[in-house]
Design a protein around this motif. Structure first.
Motif, PDB file in Angstrom:
ATOM      1  N   HIS A 272      11.063   4.745  10.349  1.00 15.64           N
ATOM      2  CA  HIS A 272      10.851   5.432   9.067  1.00 15.64           C
ATOM      3  C   HIS A 272      10.954   4.452   7.909  1.00 15.64           C
ATOM      4  O   HIS A 272      10.094   4.433   7.016  1.00 15.64           O
ATOM      5  N   ASP A 273      12.000   3.638   7.922  1.00 15.14           N
ATOM      6  CA  ASP A 273      12.202   2.678   6.840  1.00 15.14           C
ATOM      7  C   ASP A 273      11.059   1.665   6.783  1.00 15.14           C
ATOM      8  O   ASP A 273      10.648   1.252   5.694  1.00 15.14           O
ATOM      9  N   ALA A 274      10.559   1.253   7.955  1.00 19.42           N
ATOM     10  CA  ALA A 274       9.487   0.264   7.995  1.00 19.42           C
ATOM     11  C   ALA A 274       8.207   0.814   7.360  1.00 19.42           C
ATOM     12  O   ALA A 274       7.604   0.173   6.495  1.00 19.42           O
ATOM     13  N   TYR A 275       7.791   2.015   7.779  1.00 22.39           N
ATOM     14  CA  TYR A 275       6.584   2.624   7.209  1.00 22.39           C
ATOM     15  C   TYR A 275       6.767   2.917   5.722  1.00 22.39           C
ATOM     16  O   TYR A 275       5.864   2.709   4.906  1.00 22.39           O
ATOM     17  N   SER A 276       7.942   3.435   5.383  1.00 19.51           N
ATOM     18  CA  SER A 276       8.211   3.777   3.990  1.00 19.51           C
ATOM     19  C   SER A 276       8.214   2.535   3.108  1.00 19.51           C
ATOM     20  O   SER A 276       7.683   2.544   1.994  1.00 19.51           O
ATOM     21  N   PHE A 277       8.792   1.447   3.622  1.00 18.42           N
ATOM     22  CA  PHE A 277       8.836   0.216   2.833  1.00 18.42           C
ATOM     23  C   PHE A 277       7.452  -0.397   2.695  1.00 18.42           C
ATOM     24  O   PHE A 277       7.140  -1.021   1.670  1.00 18.42           O
ATOM     25  N   LEU A 278       6.606  -0.217   3.714  1.00 14.92           N
ATOM     26  CA  LEU A 278       5.219  -0.686   3.594  1.00 14.92           C
ATOM     27  C   LEU A 278       4.499   0.045   2.461  1.00 14.92           C
ATOM     28  O   LEU A 278       3.766  -0.567   1.679  1.00 14.92           O
ATOM     29  N   ALA A 279       4.719   1.360   2.387  1.00 11.60           N
ATOM     30  CA  ALA A 279       4.121   2.147   1.302  1.00 11.60           C
ATOM     31  C   ALA A 279       4.642   1.674  -0.050  1.00 11.60           C
ATOM     32  O   ALA A 279       3.873   1.499  -1.008  1.00 11.60           O
TER      33      ALA A 279
ATOM     34  N   VAL B  17      -3.455   3.515  -3.355  1.00 13.14           N
ATOM     35  CA  VAL B  17      -2.518   4.642  -3.341  1.00 13.14           C
ATOM     36  C   VAL B  17      -2.772   5.535  -2.125  1.00 13.14           C
ATOM     37  O   VAL B  17      -1.841   6.078  -1.534  1.00 13.14           O
ATOM     38  N   PHE B  18      -4.032   5.659  -1.726  1.00 14.32           N
ATOM     39  CA  PHE B  18      -4.359   6.472  -0.546  1.00 14.32           C
ATOM     40  C   PHE B  18      -3.698   5.897   0.706  1.00 14.32           C
ATOM     41  O   PHE B  18      -3.064   6.630   1.482  1.00 14.32           O
ATOM     42  N   PHE B  19      -3.827   4.593   0.917  1.00 17.16           N
ATOM     43  CA  PHE B  19      -3.202   3.965   2.082  1.00 17.16           C
ATOM     44  C   PHE B  19      -1.678   4.096   2.025  1.00 17.16           C
ATOM     45  O   PHE B  19      -1.018   4.321   3.052  1.00 17.16           O
ATOM     46  N   ALA B  20      -1.107   3.952   0.833  1.00 20.79           N
ATOM     47  CA  ALA B  20       0.336   4.092   0.677  1.00 20.79           C
ATOM     48  C   ALA B  20       0.786   5.517   1.008  1.00 20.79           C
ATOM     49  O   ALA B  20       1.825   5.727   1.645  1.00 20.79           O
ATOM     50  N   PHE B  21      -0.004   6.492   0.580  1.00 19.74           N
ATOM     51  CA  PHE B  21       0.307   7.899   0.870  1.00 19.74           C
ATOM     52  C   PHE B  21       0.302   8.159   2.381  1.00 19.74           C
ATOM     53  O   PHE B  21       1.192   8.829   2.908  1.00 19.74           O
ATOM     54  N   ILE B  22      -0.679   7.611   3.091  1.00 16.03           N
ATOM     55  CA  ILE B  22      -0.762   7.781   4.544  1.00 16.03           C
ATOM     56  C   ILE B  22       0.469   7.178   5.225  1.00 16.03           C
ATOM     57  O   ILE B  22       1.067   7.793   6.127  1.00 16.03           O
ATOM     58  N   LEU B  23       0.868   5.988   4.802  1.00 16.28           N
ATOM     59  CA  LEU B  23       2.045   5.339   5.380  1.00 16.28           C
ATOM     60  C   LEU B  23       3.311   6.148   5.121  1.00 16.28           C
ATOM     61  O   LEU B  23       4.161   6.302   6.011  1.00 16.28           O
ATOM     62  N   GLN B  24       3.434   6.674   3.902  1.00 15.34           N
ATOM     63  CA  GLN B  24       4.612   7.469   3.569  1.00 15.34           C
ATOM     64  C   GLN B  24       4.637   8.763   4.369  1.00 15.34           C
ATOM     65  O   GLN B  24       5.695   9.244   4.782  1.00 15.34           O
TER      66      GLN B  24
END
Length: 218
Positions: A71-78, A102-109
């Protein structure tokens, strides 16, 4: 327990906040709300502040550092995507193309929610503050280079469409080619600077860990 509840609420609210910011950039990109372009940096800064608060709260509640769980890894990528992008966006007049970032960040989050857990990390290396800082800056550096690649791809798509005189609905609002080139160059410079800091920090960390500077990379 109270701080953990606050963190849990923020973890579930973040994708909603990301979606709201994505809609804002979409409206600017499509021209539906061009006047919002002046507010994107401020809104994005607020989102980054909220996300940073969620990261800090999780670290305090779990007594660990970022990147210690999926979770932290994906969230930090966003978070990294938005952080690097806002650095690139500052001083630039065009805002709409940020919709793709922002779209890619939203998907990661959104993906990060799938792995949301409040179990503390037991791996000593992942819980090491020095390693976490080194890894975090490294991820931001790679993120900047990835953003540069995205803008380069948009540049090639736009150039091809201009030659065919067929922009299509999705790409007809993209900025001029020289503007996309400037965005890509900015992202590359940010990435190079961050990777340089990572290399220096890595050698320092190696010296404190094994007693000498790592020489195999030279």
């Amino acid at each position: 327990m109270t701080i953990q509840i606050i963190g849990q609420v923020l973890s579930y609210l973040l994708p909603i906040f990301y979606l709201m910011v994505l809609y804002m950039y979409y409206s600017v990109y499509t021209g539906k709300q061009k006047n919002w372009a002046q507010k994107t940096t401020a809104v994005l800064s607020l989102l980054l502040f909220v996300h940073a608060a969620e990261i800090v709260i999780r670290n305090i509640a779990l007594d660990t550092m970022p990147l210690s769980t999926a979770h932290d890894a994906y969230s930090f990528l966003a978070f990294s995507l938005l952080f690097v992008y806002i650095v690139i966006e500052m001083g630039m007049s065009e805002r709409g193309s940020g919709m793709f970032i922002v779209f890619f960040a939203f998907i990661l989050q959104l993906i990060s929610l799938r792995y949301l857990s409040w179990e503390p990390e037991t791996n000593a290396l992942l819980a090491n503050p020095s390693f976490a800082i080194h890894a975090s800056i490294s991820i931001m550096g790679y993120t900047a280079l990835t953003i540069s690649a995205v803008y380069s791809l948009l540049y090639l798509i736009q150039k091809k469409n201009l030659k065919k005189r067929n922009l299509g609905k999705l790409f007809n609002q993209l900025p001029a080619l020289n503007y996309l080139e400037r965005l890509s160059v900015r992202a590359t410079l940010v990435g190079i600077i961050q990777m340089g800091i990572v290399i220096i920090f890595g050698h320092i960390q190696a010296y404190t860990t094994i007693g000498y500077y790592w020489q195999n990379d030279t």
